[in-house]
Design a protein around this motif. Sequence first.
Motif, short mmCIF file in Angstrom:
data_model
loop_
_atom_site.label_atom_id
_atom_site.label_comp_id
_atom_site.label_asym_id
_atom_site.label_seq_id
_atom_site.Cartn_x
_atom_site.Cartn_y
_atom_site.Cartn_z
N ASP A 377 -18.00 -28.74 -33.94
CA ASP A 377 -18.22 -27.97 -32.72
C ASP A 377 -17.40 -28.60 -31.59
OD1 ASP A 377 -19.09 -26.84 -30.40
OD2 ASP A 377 -21.23 -27.18 -30.76
N PRO A 378 -16.36 -27.91 -31.08
CA PRO A 378 -15.49 -28.53 -30.07
C PRO A 378 -16.26 -28.99 -28.82
CG PRO A 378 -14.56 -26.47 -30.84
CD PRO A 378 -15.92 -26.55 -31.41
N ALA A 379 -17.40 -28.38 -28.54
CA ALA A 379 -18.16 -28.75 -27.34
C ALA A 379 -18.71 -30.17 -27.43
CB ALA A 379 -19.30 -27.76 -27.11
N THR A 380 -18.72 -30.74 -28.64
CA THR A 380 -19.26 -32.09 -28.80
C THR A 380 -18.16 -33.15 -28.56
OG1 THR A 380 -18.76 -32.11 -31.15
CG2 THR A 380 -20.97 -31.34 -30.51
N LEU A 381 -16.92 -32.70 -28.32
CA LEU A 381 -15.82 -33.66 -28.14
C LEU A 381 -15.69 -34.11 -26.68
CD1 LEU A 381 -13.05 -31.77 -30.19
CD2 LEU A 381 -14.32 -33.81 -30.93
N SER A 382 -15.27 -35.37 -26.50
CA SER A 382 -14.96 -35.82 -25.14
C SER A 382 -13.60 -35.26 -24.76
CB SER A 382 -14.91 -37.35 -25.11
OG SER A 382 -13.80 -37.78 -25.87
N THR A 383 -13.26 -35.34 -23.47
CA THR A 383 -11.96 -34.82 -23.02
C THR A 383 -10.83 -35.53 -23.77
OG1 THR A 383 -13.05 -34.81 -20.89
CG2 THR A 383 -10.75 -34.16 -20.90
N ARG A 384 -11.00 -36.85 -23.98
CA ARG A 384 -9.94 -37.58 -24.68
C ARG A 384 -9.80 -37.11 -26.12
NH1 ARG A 384 -10.48 -43.69 -25.44
NH2 ARG A 384 -9.96 -43.24 -27.60
#
Length: 450
Positions: A377-384
């Motif tokens: 789920d991309p929403a679980t990724l940090s900006t980095r």
Amino acid sequence: MNKIKDISNSQIRFIRVLWCDNANIIRAKAVCVDSVNDQEVAVGISRGQQGVPVMYDGVVAGCGLDPVGEITLKGDMSTLTPIPYAPGHARVMGDMFIEDKVWENCPRGFLKRMITKLQKEGLEVKAAFENEFYLLKQKWKNNHKNIRNGLSVEPSDFTPFSSSFSMDLNHNIIMDIVEALIVQNITVEQYYPESGPGQHEITVGYTDALGAASNQIVFRETVKAIASKHNLRGSFLPKIFPDKAANGCHLHLSLWKDDKNILHDPECKYGLSETGKQFIAGILYHLPALMAITTPIPRSYRRIRPQMWSGAYQVWGLNNREAAIRVIREDDGKVRHFELKTVDASANPYLALGVVIAAGLDGIQEKMVLEKPVQLDPATLSTREMDEMGVKPLPGNMGETLDNLEKDEVILNAMGENLSRSYLAVKKTEYETLKNLPSAKEVELLLEKY
Ligand code: GLU
Ligand code: MG
């Protein structure tokens, strides 16, 4: 049934010749069968019709069209169907002609052009639109205590996702809708109550691209008409209640050559053929601009949000419901189709499918490389992490997608000068008017339209 003479022996009195404009309003003029010959049914409409926005019946500035000049809307007889919920009426999809040539502003004409371009590569797209819609009760208009959130409607029930009680509550209306779809030659596949209160999903079988777009028109008309017969309102508006599930209209696609589905290739990475990968890469690449056509009203962007299964990121994934493109790998390991989630039913289906084909074709012609799938789920990724993985959020408002479309030469060239100009003028006018409306006012204005 596709001959007028068969119809005129029946109880049909009127044939509606339909068109769907840049604002995706379905319109028709009805001709009495006594006034048509056996070969064709045609009506005249103003050129200005392709310059009309969703808010009012008037031609917007800058669309290159004015009230002077006539278009002939000719019925495509292969689409002639009696309308089961409107006894005495039949419907035919209209093609726009000017001086006996297909008018460049015609949405069906545009899709046909894209189908032909793809055919030149030996390819064909098959498609189905996967509709979600709400059934709504009209509230007591004069009783302000009843008007929650300023809306004149409320959900017809409050059941959750796949509630079998909802199936019982809504049995009559859903059966009426399904029967009507079937007699209009649409293959019904599945039905279930969706997650929102009063929200439902009925899926239909895939067919050729032009047929799928026409089915989408029939589907919208049928749901809305039958809901009204049950004293309810049916609406496909992308986001009706700010805190409830949205209405998506995911577009399912497959790619064919010589009557064979060519998406799958067991020898290729991810089980996706090289052509399939390029086609998907093209759609992903052009998506920030395409969205001006596939999610084409300011309200569409209240739907496209992370963790809502609406495809908020410019990524693809295998069976990933948070990716804008979900490639479906079935139990047997084969890939037969994929879905584009950034589509809703406020999109003119002919234009939406046309630009998707144009983008996919560009991917093939430019031999675009499909990046790695995103399997989380991309929403679980940090900006980095997002930067490292190349995960980008898709545009968050209509203004951005309109800017992107204006810069996307491939899509603009595919649409042609006249259609792209009228489309952009209509959509910019809509955006300027709708972007500042309070949410409830926007819903009230659009509920009936979509
Ligand atoms: N309602 C979601 C949307 O807005 C889709 C849910 C689903 O995957 O069926 O796209
Ligand atoms: Mg759904």
